[in-house]
Structures are given as C-alpha cells and as structure tokens.
Design a protein around this motif. Structure first.
Motif, PDB file in Angstrom:
ATOM      1  N   LEU A 225     -38.609 -36.129  18.452  1.00  0.00           N
ATOM      2  CA  LEU A 225     -38.769 -36.790  17.041  1.00  0.00           C
ATOM      3  C   LEU A 225     -38.299 -35.468  16.239  1.00  0.00           C
ATOM      4  O   LEU A 225     -37.790 -35.632  15.124  1.00  0.00           O
ATOM      5  CB  LEU A 225     -39.935 -37.289  16.820  1.00  0.00           C
ATOM      6  CG  LEU A 225     -40.030 -38.489  17.419  1.00  0.00           C
ATOM      7  CD1 LEU A 225     -41.851 -39.098  17.216  1.00  0.00           C
ATOM      8  CD2 LEU A 225     -39.509 -39.501  16.579  1.00  0.00           C
ATOM      9  N   ALA A 226     -38.775 -34.364  16.499  1.00  0.00           N
ATOM     10  CA  ALA A 226     -38.472 -33.288  15.653  1.00  0.00           C
ATOM     11  C   ALA A 226     -36.958 -32.879  15.688  1.00  0.00           C
ATOM     12  O   ALA A 226     -36.619 -32.299  14.443  1.00  0.00           O
ATOM     13  CB  ALA A 226     -39.284 -31.945  16.180  1.00  0.00           C
ATOM     14  N   ALA A 227     -36.320 -33.080  16.516  1.00  0.00           N
ATOM     15  CA  ALA A 227     -34.831 -32.848  16.674  1.00  0.00           C
ATOM     16  C   ALA A 227     -34.175 -34.358  15.872  1.00  0.00           C
ATOM     17  O   ALA A 227     -33.080 -33.895  15.226  1.00  0.00           O
ATOM     18  CB  ALA A 227     -34.294 -32.500  18.027  1.00  0.00           C
ATOM     19  N   ALA A 228     -34.503 -35.351  16.337  1.00  0.00           N
ATOM     20  CA  ALA A 228     -33.881 -36.770  15.819  1.00  0.00           C
ATOM     21  C   ALA A 228     -33.926 -36.921  14.437  1.00  0.00           C
ATOM     22  O   ALA A 228     -32.917 -37.265  13.678  1.00  0.00           O
ATOM     23  CB  ALA A 228     -34.467 -37.798  16.637  1.00  0.00           C
ATOM     24  N   LEU A 229     -35.171 -36.499  13.897  1.00  0.00           N
ATOM     25  CA  LEU A 229     -35.031 -36.727  12.385  1.00  0.00           C
ATOM     26  C   LEU A 229     -34.089 -35.871  11.383  1.00  0.00           C
ATOM     27  O   LEU A 229     -33.400 -36.380  10.837  1.00  0.00           O
ATOM     28  CB  LEU A 229     -36.507 -36.363  11.911  1.00  0.00           C
ATOM     29  CG  LEU A 229     -37.421 -37.260  12.125  1.00  0.00           C
ATOM     30  CD1 LEU A 229     -39.098 -36.651  12.000  1.00  0.00           C
ATOM     31  CD2 LEU A 229     -37.360 -38.601  11.345  1.00  0.00           C
ATOM     32  N   PRO A 230     -33.898 -34.503  12.023  1.00  0.00           N
ATOM     33  CA  PRO A 230     -32.715 -33.913  11.021  1.00  0.00           C
ATOM     34  C   PRO A 230     -31.302 -34.321  11.362  1.00  0.00           C
ATOM     35  O   PRO A 230     -30.250 -34.240  10.705  1.00  0.00           O
ATOM     36  CB  PRO A 230     -33.080 -32.178  11.363  1.00  0.00           C
ATOM     37  CG  PRO A 230     -33.826 -32.423  12.621  1.00  0.00           C
ATOM     38  CD  PRO A 230     -34.807 -33.591  12.603  1.00  0.00           C
ATOM     39  N   ALA A 231     -31.149 -34.673  12.666  1.00  0.00           N
ATOM     40  CA  ALA A 231     -30.040 -35.129  13.174  1.00  0.00           C
ATOM     41  C   ALA A 231     -29.590 -36.552  12.377  1.00  0.00           C
ATOM     42  O   ALA A 231     -28.318 -36.575  11.912  1.00  0.00           O
ATOM     43  CB  ALA A 231     -30.078 -35.692  14.609  1.00  0.00           C
ATOM     44  N   THR A 232     -30.653 -37.315  12.168  1.00  0.00           N
ATOM     45  CA  THR A 232     -30.408 -38.886  11.385  1.00  0.00           C
ATOM     46  C   THR A 232     -30.073 -38.320   9.746  1.00  0.00           C
ATOM     47  O   THR A 232     -29.177 -38.814   9.265  1.00  0.00           O
ATOM     48  CB  THR A 232     -31.501 -39.354  11.488  1.00  0.00           C
ATOM     49  OG1 THR A 232     -31.975 -39.770  12.798  1.00  0.00           O
ATOM     50  CG2 THR A 232     -31.286 -40.863  10.624  1.00  0.00           C
ATOM     51  N   LEU A 233     -30.566 -37.471   9.217  1.00  0.00           N
ATOM     52  CA  LEU A 233     -30.455 -36.982   7.967  1.00  0.00           C
ATOM     53  C   LEU A 233     -29.437 -35.849   7.654  1.00  0.00           C
ATOM     54  O   LEU A 233     -29.465 -35.316   6.414  1.00  0.00           O
ATOM     55  CB  LEU A 233     -31.827 -36.787   7.317  1.00  0.00           C
ATOM     56  CG  LEU A 233     -32.953 -37.829   7.614  1.00  0.00           C
ATOM     57  CD1 LEU A 233     -34.446 -37.274   7.113  1.00  0.00           C
ATOM     58  CD2 LEU A 233     -32.603 -39.153   6.913  1.00  0.00           C
TER      59      LEU A 233
END
Length: 408
Positions: A225-233
């Motif tokens: 989740l810590a990696a997927a959040l900035p990838a999305t944004l």
C-alpha cells in the motif's frame, strides 16, 4: 550456481512486464480515443476484468502445484502473447467485446505464466541465497521490461496509439526468444518438494495456515500500500504540486532504473546481513524519501528526482527480498504455487485498494486536479500517508524478524 543460469531464468521477466505499464496506463486512453468507448463502460470493463484476474490467482497457484511448472509456463505464454497483440490493436467496431475478450486472454495467460514462473524459481534454487539471486534477476529484467514498454511506442511511431499497436507485434517474437532462452538455459529443477494431494480450498487454507507466511503477507500488504499510493498519484503530484508535467516520463525512468541498478546491492546485503535486515534498511530509505517529498513545491524537480532515485533504490529490495522469503516458505510447505497465487492476489488487490482509497480521500479533502485547489491534501496523500503505511510495515517486520529470517 553459475550466474548465467540466474540470468537465463530472469530474462523471461522482461517480456512478461509488457503486461504492466501498457495495460494499466495506456489501454484506457487507447480505447477511449481510437475506439470511442464511453468512459463509464470502459471503466466497468477494466474493473471487472481486473477483479476476475485477481480472483483466479489462488486457483492458478493450486494448479501450479499439480502440473509440471515449466510446461504450465510454456503453455500460458500462448494466450498471453495472442491476447496482448489483440488488446493493443482494437477493431473499428465491437470494441467493447473485443476489449473484454482480449483482456481475458491477456490476464489469464499472464497470471498463469507468472504464478508458474515464480513457483518454478523456488524449485530451481537449492537454498535461500540462490532463491534471492533468482528472484532479483527476474525482477531486474521485469523493471527493464517496464522501461522498454514505456519507450517503444514512441520509437515505433510518431503517434502514440499507433506505436502501441505495433508494440503488440513486437511482443510475440521477443517472448519466443526469451522463453526459449529461459526454458533451455535453466533446464529442469534438480528437485522439488512433492505437492500435497488436496483440493484447491484445502491448498489455500494450508498456505494461509503457515504462521510465518501469514505474517509475511501482512508486511507485504502494508508495504505494498505504501508503494501503490504514490504510484497511483504520481501524475497528479508532478503536474499540480511540482507544476512540471513534462518531467513525469524522465522521472519515472529514473525511478525504475534506480530500482534495477540496486538489485545486486540488495542481494549482497541480504547475503551478508540477512534479508529481513536488508529489507528494513530499504524501508528506512523509502521513509526518508517520502518525508522529503512532502516538503516539495512548484519547480522542485531536482529535489523530486532525488526522491525518485532514493525510492527507486528501495524498490529493488521490495521486489527481490519478500518474494524470495515467500519462495522459501512455499517450498518448505510443498505449496510454492499456492503461496504465490495468494501473493499475487494480494499484490493486485493492493493496487485496486490504493486507487479506491486515495482518489475518494483526495476528493473529500478538497483536491481538484488542475485547479490548484487542495494541494496540501495531495502532498499528504502522496507522501505522508504512504510513510505511515511504510512505518507500519517496518514495525511488523521488526516484530516478526526472527520468524521471517529463513535460511535453507
């Protein structure tokens, strides 16, 4: 084991990575612009296909424990190649049905190949150190494949959508060369723990019944989740906070190249200090990067480039080390396929959850893309929220470090 065998194994990760960036980033735009699909229908098809794709992973993992993994891998590459070529070359009519069918073929082939590929990697290596090397080789070539898939459409044609269509015809021969190199260059596994004769439900319960695997999965989800959040944004942050939309492509390339370049370093650190200790160090580096990103503003492209490099270096550990530990746990159980089926399901749900969490949260906090409104909320969600998830992952990993530091 000879390094060339690890490289031969890893090479197949390059063409398989073509299913990542084009499918998640470019296909929605392709079908909206060239096929004229309404956005609501396009979103529904993509969401349904992704949920179905995630849901079949545990079953594919069970299947990988029942079948010869090299054979399953070779067969799965056929629908993957055919589906991807069809996916990026939509017809002038009946585009919705075409998209649904092409996504089903692509996802089925890709998911089956990935699970078999990961489980086979657990068979090949005789011990934990070699599994770490093989995992790092696979993920390193995978990062190279992401960068190549991002660059090729622009090189193949002046128009991006035309270049994307041509990318679909580049993949099959590239996949054939990589598959032959991998399957012939690696050869069969020296030994394999016999799979338990059990139905799919029992296999899944058995994988999750291992306390070490459950704890590793909890760390993986929080860290993911810590990696997927900035990838999305990422596109929103670059465009609205940095006000440097044109820099997005080079910054992404810097991130992925740093991740690929760091893999040998993490393998050496894991061999010297243990995989858990090395992974904890990478988490600390990522938290420093996220903390610095929250301080950036308009024009801070150079500062954000350093953030991309630092977080990219940490990415190398995230890709290589937890998957190598999962391979050890799966091989110990005789359920490497089942473990990687659950593992891939968690990874895909992380991406879906990140989008489902971040975008509504930003809207609730008042952020409006392109308007200059709600930028503190964007910085918080892009940088500080991932930092919190990363801290939770690090705390859990530290708490369970003795259980997860496996050697064999």
């Amino acid at each position: 084991m000879p390094a060339r065998r690890a490289l031969a194994y890893g090479l197949l990760g390059l063409p398989l990575a073509f299913a990542a960036l084009p499918v998640y980033v470019h296909v929605p735009r392709l079908y909206a612009e060239t096929a004229g699909l309404p956005l609501a229908l396009l979103g529904a098809i993509l969401l349904g296909a992704r949920l179905l794709d995630a849901g079949i992973d545990p079953w594919l993992g069970w299947l990988a424990d029942r079948l010869p993994r090299r054979g399953m891998l070779a067969v799965a590459l056929l629908p993957f190649a055919a589906g991807f070529a069809a996916l990026v070359n939509p017809p002038a009519s009946h585009a919705a049905a075409w998209l649904l069918g092409a996504l089903a073929l692509t996802y089925l082939g890709f998911s089956a190949a990935t699970v078999a590929y990961q489980a086979w990697g657990a068979d090949i290596a005789p011990d934990s150190a070699e599994r770490t090397r093989f995992t790092a080789a696979r993920e390193g070539f995978g990062l190279a494949g992401v960068v190549l898939a991002a660059a090729l459409p622009g090189l193949l044609a002046a128009d991006h959508n035309t270049g994307l269509g041509r990318l679909g015809w580049v993949l099959p021969p590239l996949l054939l060369v990589a598959a032959v190199t991998t399957l012939v260059g690696v050869g069969p596994a020296a030994g394999r723990v016999a799979a338990l004769a059990e139905p799919v439900g029992a296999s899944l319960r058995g994988a999750l019944g291992d306390a070490a695997f459950r704890r590793l999965l909890a760390v993986f989800v929080a860290n993911g989740l810590a990696a997927a959040l900035p990838a999305t944004l990422f596109p929103f942050f670059v465009a609205d906070v940095l006000e440097a939309d044109a820099a997005g492509g080079p910054l992404l390339v810097a991130y992925f190249l740093a991740g690929a370049a760091s893999l040998p370093l993490w393998v050496r650190l894991a061999a010297r200090h243990g995989r858990v200790t090395a992974w904890l160090g990478a988490m600390g580096l990522a938290m420093l990067a996220f903390g610095w990103a929250a301080r950036l503003g308009p024009g801070d492209v150079a500062g954000f480039a350093l953030v991309c490099v630092a977080s990219g270096l940490a990415l190398g550990a995230d890709l290589a080390l937890p998957a190598a530990i999962a391979a050890d746990l799966g091989e110990r159980q005789g359920r490497a396929g089942a473990c990687f089926g659950v593992w891939n399901l968690a990874a895909k749900l992380n991406l879906a959850l990140a989008a489902g969490l971040a975008l509504p949260l930003l809207a609730w906090l008042g952020y409006q893309p392109g308007s200059g409104t709600g930028l503190p909320a964007l910085s918080f969600t892009y940088a500080l929220l991932p930092l919190a998830f990363k801290a939770v992952a690090a705390a859990l990993l530290w708490r369970w470090r003795h259980l997860l530091e496996i050697t064999s």
